[in-house]
Design an enzyme around this catalytic site. Structure first.
Site, PDB file in Angstrom:
ATOM      1  N   HIS A  28       0.860  -1.185   0.000  1.00 47.19           N
ATOM      2  CA  HIS A  28       0.000   0.000   0.000  1.00 47.19           C
ATOM      3  C   HIS A  28       0.891   1.227   0.000  1.00 47.19           C
ATOM      4  CE1 HIS A  28      -1.431   3.281   2.707  1.00 47.19           C
ATOM      5  NE2 HIS A  28      -2.415   3.299   1.850  1.00 47.19           N
ATOM      6  N   ASN A  35       0.491   5.702  -0.360  1.00 46.37           N
ATOM      7  CA  ASN A  35      -0.373   6.859  -0.511  1.00 46.37           C
ATOM      8  C   ASN A  35       0.364   8.071   0.026  1.00 46.37           C
ATOM      9  OD1 ASN A  35      -2.340   8.780   1.089  1.00 46.37           O
ATOM     10  ND2 ASN A  35      -3.578   7.845  -0.522  1.00 46.37           N
ATOM     11  N   ARG A  78      -0.043  12.435   0.107  1.00 45.36           N
ATOM     12  CA  ARG A  78      -1.075  13.427  -0.146  1.00 45.36           C
ATOM     13  C   ARG A  78      -0.663  14.811   0.367  1.00 45.36           C
ATOM     14  NH1 ARG A  78      -2.349   9.476   3.427  1.00 45.36           N
ATOM     15  NH2 ARG A  78      -2.626  10.081   5.602  1.00 45.36           N
ATOM     16  N   GLY A 113     -18.266  10.243  -1.125  1.00 47.73           N
ATOM     17  CA  GLY A 113     -17.241  10.022  -2.142  1.00 47.73           C
ATOM     18  C   GLY A 113     -17.662   8.980  -3.171  1.00 47.73           C
ATOM     19  N   ARG A 114     -16.866   8.845  -4.219  1.00 51.03           N
ATOM     20  CA  ARG A 114     -17.163   7.862  -5.272  1.00 51.03           C
ATOM     21  C   ARG A 114     -16.889   6.457  -4.723  1.00 51.03           C
ATOM     22  NH1 ARG A 114     -13.847   8.002  -9.650  1.00 51.03           N
ATOM     23  NH2 ARG A 114     -15.417   6.896 -10.858  1.00 51.03           N
ATOM     24  N   GLU A 128     -16.957   3.493  -6.029  1.00 52.38           N
ATOM     25  CA  GLU A 128     -16.084   2.622  -6.824  1.00 52.38           C
ATOM     26  C   GLU A 128     -14.611   2.930  -6.572  1.00 52.38           C
ATOM     27  OE1 GLU A 128     -17.229   0.062  -8.424  1.00 52.38           O
ATOM     28  OE2 GLU A 128     -19.246   0.639  -7.846  1.00 52.38           O
TER      29      GLU A 128
END
Length: 204
Positions: free
Chosen positions: A6, A8, A10, A163-164, A166
């Site tokens: 993982h 990420n 930001r 939020g989206r 998918e």
């Protein structure tokens, strides 16, 4: 035999209604989730993380490694999701670090990521595995699902703020399973992994 990884990184900015910048910060990290533990892979991953951190501050690796161990933890299982890495958040300007300094640090971590992970993939991707080992992988993937849906702040934030869906759930594994009270036999490779997940190690 290839671990999940993982990553990420930001950057956030907050503005008032007039468009004035109120706050800004960096966050992110990376962690490794093996299904079968190869200790040399764990050492390699953490060494790359440490080397990247040390270029900016020798206190960063132990601090952010500890934060990673604490964050990617599944309390109801009393075990970590994986073998850790780095986790940091709210990196804001201080007297010692400017926002540009934090940007340089986060960029260093991001730029080092492929060096941390790809050599592990190359070593493990062609290794043979049995149906029993595939089952174990899917059971461990269940832990990944449990963490993401129950504890992960990013997932929960996305779901609660419209939020989206998918995009939020796209990291969940395609094949996963749960067994009732699955406990690997003592002395097996599976038991070795669980022992490390219950007792995080210092790899470097």
């Amino acid at each position: 035999m290839t671990p999940t990884v993982h990553a990420n990184w930001r950057y956030f900015e907050m503005y008032d209604k007039k468009g004035n910048l109120l706050d800004a910060w960096f966050g992110g990290g990376q962690d490794l989730t093996p299904y079968y533990l190869f200790e040399e892979d764990a050492v390699h991953f953490h060494q790359v993380c440490k080397t990247a951190c040390d270029k900016h501050d020798v206190s960063f690796y132990p601090k952010f490694k500890k934060q990673c161990d604490q964050y990617f933890y599944i309390p109801h299982r009393e075990e970590a999701r994986g073998i850790g890495g780095l986790f940091f958040d709210y990196l804001k300007p201080t007297d010692q670090k400017s926002l540009q300094d934090w940007y340089s640090f986060v960029k260093e971590i991001g730029d080092s990521f492929l060096s941390a992970y790809l050599p592990i993939v190359e070593k493990r991707k062609e290794l043979a595995f049995t149906p029993e080992q595939k089952n174990w992988q899917e059971i461990r993937r269940g832990r990944y699902v449990e963490f993401n849906l129950v504890h992960d702040k990013g997932t929960l934030f996305g779901l609660k703020t419209g939020g989206r869906i998918e995009s939020i759930l796209m990291s969940l594994p395609k094949t996963v399973q749960w067994g009732y009270d699955v406990s690997p036999k003592e002395g097996t490779s599976e038991a070795k992994l669980v022992e490390v997940l219950k007792n995080p190690k210092d790899w470097v």
